[in-house]
Motif scaffolding. Structure first.
Motif, PDB file in Angstrom:
ATOM      1  N   GLY A 250       0.789  -1.225   0.000  1.00 27.41           N
ATOM      2  CA  GLY A 250       0.000   0.000   0.000  1.00 27.41           C
ATOM      3  C   GLY A 250       0.818   1.269   0.000  1.00 27.41           C
ATOM      4  N   ALA A 251       2.143   1.156  -0.048  1.00 24.73           N
ATOM      5  CA  ALA A 251       2.970   2.364  -0.088  1.00 24.73           C
ATOM      6  C   ALA A 251       2.869   3.037  -1.448  1.00 24.73           C
ATOM      7  N   LEU A 252       2.629   2.245  -2.486  1.00 25.84           N
ATOM      8  CA  LEU A 252       2.452   2.760  -3.841  1.00 25.84           C
ATOM      9  C   LEU A 252       1.016   2.493  -4.263  1.00 25.84           C
ATOM     10  N   SER A 253       0.400   3.459  -4.893  1.00 20.39           N
ATOM     11  CA  SER A 253      -0.998   3.314  -5.268  1.00 20.39           C
ATOM     12  C   SER A 253      -1.338   4.324  -6.352  1.00 20.39           C
ATOM     13  N   GLY A 254      -2.493   4.143  -6.946  1.00 23.58           N
ATOM     14  CA  GLY A 254      -2.950   5.097  -7.940  1.00 23.58           C
ATOM     15  C   GLY A 254      -2.550   4.710  -9.357  1.00 23.58           C
ATOM     16  N   ALA A 255      -3.099   5.459 -10.304  1.00 19.60           N
ATOM     17  CA  ALA A 255      -2.923   5.131 -11.719  1.00 19.60           C
ATOM     18  C   ALA A 255      -1.467   5.218 -12.156  1.00 19.60           C
ATOM     19  N   GLU A 256      -0.782   6.275 -11.768  1.00 17.58           N
ATOM     20  CA  GLU A 256       0.595   6.443 -12.211  1.00 17.58           C
ATOM     21  C   GLU A 256       1.493   5.324 -11.681  1.00 17.58           C
ATOM     22  N   ASP A 257       1.330   4.986 -10.406  1.00 15.49           N
ATOM     23  CA  ASP A 257       2.140   3.905  -9.840  1.00 15.49           C
ATOM     24  C   ASP A 257       1.786   2.561 -10.476  1.00 15.49           C
ATOM     25  N   LEU A 258       0.515   2.359 -10.836  1.00 16.31           N
ATOM     26  CA  LEU A 258       0.125   1.116 -11.483  1.00 16.31           C
ATOM     27  C   LEU A 258       0.720   1.026 -12.885  1.00 16.31           C
ATOM     28  N   ARG A 259       0.696   2.126 -13.609  1.00 16.06           N
ATOM     29  CA  ARG A 259       1.318   2.121 -14.945  1.00 16.06           C
ATOM     30  C   ARG A 259       2.811   1.821 -14.838  1.00 16.06           C
ATOM     31  N   ARG A 260       3.449   2.423 -13.835  1.00 16.82           N
ATOM     32  CA  ARG A 260       4.875   2.177 -13.633  1.00 16.82           C
ATOM     33  C   ARG A 260       5.130   0.713 -13.278  1.00 16.82           C
ATOM     34  N   LEU A 261       4.269   0.142 -12.454  1.00 20.76           N
ATOM     35  CA  LEU A 261       4.399  -1.263 -12.088  1.00 20.76           C
ATOM     36  C   LEU A 261       4.321  -2.152 -13.331  1.00 20.76           C
ATOM     37  N   ALA A 262       3.362  -1.854 -14.196  1.00 17.49           N
ATOM     38  CA  ALA A 262       3.206  -2.651 -15.409  1.00 17.49           C
ATOM     39  C   ALA A 262       4.438  -2.538 -16.303  1.00 17.49           C
ATOM     40  N   ARG A 263       4.951  -1.345 -16.470  1.00 19.65           N
ATOM     41  CA  ARG A 263       6.129  -1.159 -17.339  1.00 19.65           C
ATOM     42  C   ARG A 263       7.361  -1.841 -16.758  1.00 19.65           C
ATOM     43  N   LEU A 264       7.490  -1.822 -15.429  1.00 20.41           N
ATOM     44  CA  LEU A 264       8.616  -2.513 -14.803  1.00 20.41           C
ATOM     45  C   LEU A 264       8.520  -4.023 -15.009  1.00 20.41           C
ATOM     46  N   HIS A 265       7.313  -4.568 -14.901  1.00 26.41           N
ATOM     47  CA  HIS A 265       7.144  -5.999 -15.147  1.00 26.41           C
ATOM     48  C   HIS A 265       7.463  -6.327 -16.604  1.00 26.41           C
ATOM     49  N   LEU A 266       7.081  -5.457 -17.517  1.00 22.16           N
ATOM     50  CA  LEU A 266       7.404  -5.683 -18.921  1.00 22.16           C
ATOM     51  C   LEU A 266       8.919  -5.673 -19.130  1.00 22.16           C
ATOM     52  N   ALA A 267       9.592  -4.698 -18.519  1.00 22.06           N
ATOM     53  CA  ALA A 267      11.050  -4.614 -18.658  1.00 22.06           C
ATOM     54  C   ALA A 267      11.755  -5.743 -17.929  1.00 22.06           C
ATOM     55  N   GLY A 268      11.133  -6.234 -16.845  1.00 20.13           N
ATOM     56  CA  GLY A 268      11.765  -7.252 -16.026  1.00 20.13           C
ATOM     57  C   GLY A 268      11.491  -8.671 -16.473  1.00 20.13           C
ATOM     58  N   GLY A 269      10.762  -8.831 -17.577  1.00 19.96           N
ATOM     59  CA  GLY A 269      10.529 -10.175 -18.085  1.00 19.96           C
ATOM     60  C   GLY A 269       9.351 -10.896 -17.477  1.00 19.96           C
ATOM     61  N   THR A 270       8.428 -10.174 -16.858  1.00 20.75           N
ATOM     62  CA  THR A 270       7.223 -10.783 -16.291  1.00 20.75           C
ATOM     63  C   THR A 270       5.979 -10.093 -16.855  1.00 20.75           C
ATOM     64  N   PRO A 271       5.794 -10.184 -18.190  1.00 23.75           N
ATOM     65  CA  PRO A 271       4.683  -9.443 -18.806  1.00 23.75           C
ATOM     66  C   PRO A 271       3.305  -9.935 -18.386  1.00 23.75           C
ATOM     67  N   ALA A 272       3.174 -11.223 -18.074  1.00 26.26           N
ATOM     68  CA  ALA A 272       1.866 -11.712 -17.644  1.00 26.26           C
ATOM     69  C   ALA A 272       1.423 -11.021 -16.363  1.00 26.26           C
ATOM     70  N   ARG A 273       2.389 -10.760 -15.445  1.00 27.29           N
ATOM     71  CA  ARG A 273       2.042 -10.032 -14.215  1.00 27.29           C
ATOM     72  C   ARG A 273       1.607  -8.615 -14.558  1.00 27.29           C
ATOM     73  N   ALA A 274       2.274  -8.016 -15.529  1.00 25.69           N
ATOM     74  CA  ALA A 274       1.867  -6.675 -15.961  1.00 25.69           C
ATOM     75  C   ALA A 274       0.439  -6.694 -16.470  1.00 25.69           C
ATOM     76  N   ALA A 275       0.110  -7.684 -17.295  1.00 27.28           N
ATOM     77  CA  ALA A 275      -1.240  -7.767 -17.851  1.00 27.28           C
ATOM     78  C   ALA A 275      -2.274  -7.997 -16.756  1.00 27.28           C
ATOM     79  N   GLU A 276      -1.946  -8.843 -15.795  1.00 30.08           N
ATOM     80  CA  GLU A 276      -2.881  -9.101 -14.695  1.00 30.08           C
ATOM     81  C   GLU A 276      -3.150  -7.833 -13.893  1.00 30.08           C
ATOM     82  N   HIS A 277      -2.096  -7.075 -13.594  1.00 30.63           N
ATOM     83  CA  HIS A 277      -2.289  -5.826 -12.848  1.00 30.63           C
ATOM     84  C   HIS A 277      -3.118  -4.828 -13.653  1.00 30.63           C
ATOM     85  N   LEU A 278      -2.851  -4.740 -14.950  1.00 32.34           N
ATOM     86  CA  LEU A 278      -3.597  -3.791 -15.785  1.00 32.34           C
ATOM     87  C   LEU A 278      -5.062  -4.197 -15.901  1.00 32.34           C
ATOM     88  N   THR A 279      -5.310  -5.485 -16.054  1.00 32.98           N
ATOM     89  CA  THR A 279      -6.693  -5.960 -16.136  1.00 32.98           C
ATOM     90  C   THR A 279      -7.457  -5.630 -14.863  1.00 32.98           C
TER      91      THR A 279
END
Length: 388
Positions: A250-279
């Motif tokens: 809960g330290a990170l929240s909101g749309a901007e932090d979620l977008r950043r989370l998704a991009r980090l997962h994409l860069a880090g080789g875990t795109p399915a996690r990015a898709a799950e968070h975005l969904t």
């Protein structure tokens, strides 16, 4: 008559003030100082008594006495050290911190003075250099004092680290940090340590320090710094893991932090996690149902190589945006994954919207009429062969 030693107050950026009343006993019982003749004692105490009213006179008299006694016997040299301390106190009262530091350093070098007394004068010299704006000299004296002191408080180590950081002597400051027994817990000290390690090129230690401080009370900025540093170290997977942990706590929240989370997962080789968070973000309303968010979701499913979800997501994006690039991407993916009907339809729409390269992709697809004729011929041949 008091038996305290003359002492200068060792406070940074302030005058040495308030010399003690007497001059006889050393601070270290293990090393007795030479006995002083009564004439020296009376002269020193007389000068000390006039210190507040006539610092210039006291300073000059004490300096002259120190010079006269420099080549004398052990008692003379001990008296010289005390005169130098007195001269330093007078100089400091007049704001002459550089001169005070020099005299205190000379006093600290007296081999006949007790060791504890010499160490105290060395520390005071450091503060006078500091008050004079001579931080490099202050750090040198203070470092010597720390090496010689018996179990100095940890605050004193941090003082020197701060001075070294001001001097941009990052490697030396980092070495001092390494010598500390415990990691800093206070926010200001953690920030200083982090800055020192990073400027010294010790990013691994900086990241370790950041990770140690990431708990349920850590600020959002701390989580962001840790993830950013992991990225700089070339470890996008760790950056994604750190951001994920901050998001879950809960330290990170909101749309901007979620977008950043998704991009980090994409860069880090875990795109399915990015898709799950975005969904989930789209379903929960954290992300607005904008085409840019759906395009990011489609890219995540594409990177995860989930054909059905990726094609479905790209088709939804293309229909909403009606951009040639989105239809083209859908067509290319469908072509590569063997969905020829979808590829043909998407590429034709992309061509209509102005995507010139769609023509070449369409040309590489089999002609549906020829495919139909070939299929009919195959069916007739099979019928002849079976006598149907």
């Amino acid at each position: 008559m008091s038996h305290a030693l003359i002492r200068c107050r060792p406070l940074p950026r302030r005058l040495l003030a308030g010399l003690a009343a007497g001059l006889l006993l050393a601070a270290a019982p293990v090393q007795a100082q030479p006995a002083l003749p009564g004439s020296f004692i009376r002269d020193l105490e007389g000068l000390e008594a006039r210190l507040a009213q006539a610092p210039a006179e006291v300073s000059e008299r004490a300096r002259q006495q120190a010079e006269r006694l420099a080549a004398g016997n052990a008692a003379d040299r001990w008296a010289r050290a005390l005169y130098l301390q007195l001269a330093a106190g007078a100089a400091a009262r007049r704001g002459e911190h550089g001169r005070a530091a020099a005299w205190l350093s000379a006093a600290a070098g007296s081999e006949v003075a007790p060791a504890a007394w010499r160490r105290a004068r060395l520390r005071e010299a450091a503060f006078q250099h500091r008050a004079a704006g001579e931080t490099a000299a202050a750090a040198a004296r203070f470092g010597r004092w720390l090496e010689a002191a018996e179990a100095p408080p940890v605050e004193e180590h941090w003082r020197l680290i701060g001075w070294l950081a001001e001097l941009e002597r990052w490697e030396a400051a980092a070495a001092r940090l390494d010598a500390l027994e415990a990691r800093p817990r206070e926010e200001a000290r953690r920030a200083l340590a982090l800055s020192v390690y990073r400027r010294a090129g010790r990013d691994g230690e900086a990241l370790a320090l950041l990770r140690e401080g990431l708990d349920r009370e850590a600020s959002p900025a701390a989580w962001r710094r840790a993830a950013a540093l992991a990225q700089q170290l070339g470890d996008p997977g760790l950056a994604a893991a750190l951001w994920e942990a901050g998001w879950r706590r809960g330290a990170l929240s909101g749309a901007e932090d979620l977008r950043r989370l998704a991009r980090l997962h994409l860069a880090g080789g875990t795109p399915a996690r990015a898709a799950e968070h975005l969904t989930k973000g789209l379903e929960d309303g954290v992300l607005a149902g904008e085409v840019r968010h759906r395009r990011l979701l489609a890219a995540a499913w594409e990177a995860a190589r989930d054909h059905d979800l990726a094609l479905s997501a790209w088709e939804a994006v293309a229909r909403e945006s009606e951009k040639a690039a989105d239809w083209l991407r859908l067509g290319q993916l469908a072509h590569g994954w063997g969905h020829e009907a979808l590829a043909r339809r998407a590429l034709r729409r992309a061509r209509t919207l102005g995507a010139e390269e769609a023509e070449a992709w369409l040309a590489s697809l089999p002609d549906p009429e020829e495919e139909g004729a070939a299929a009919l011929a195959d069916q007739v041949e099979r019928s002849v062969q079976t006598g149907a």
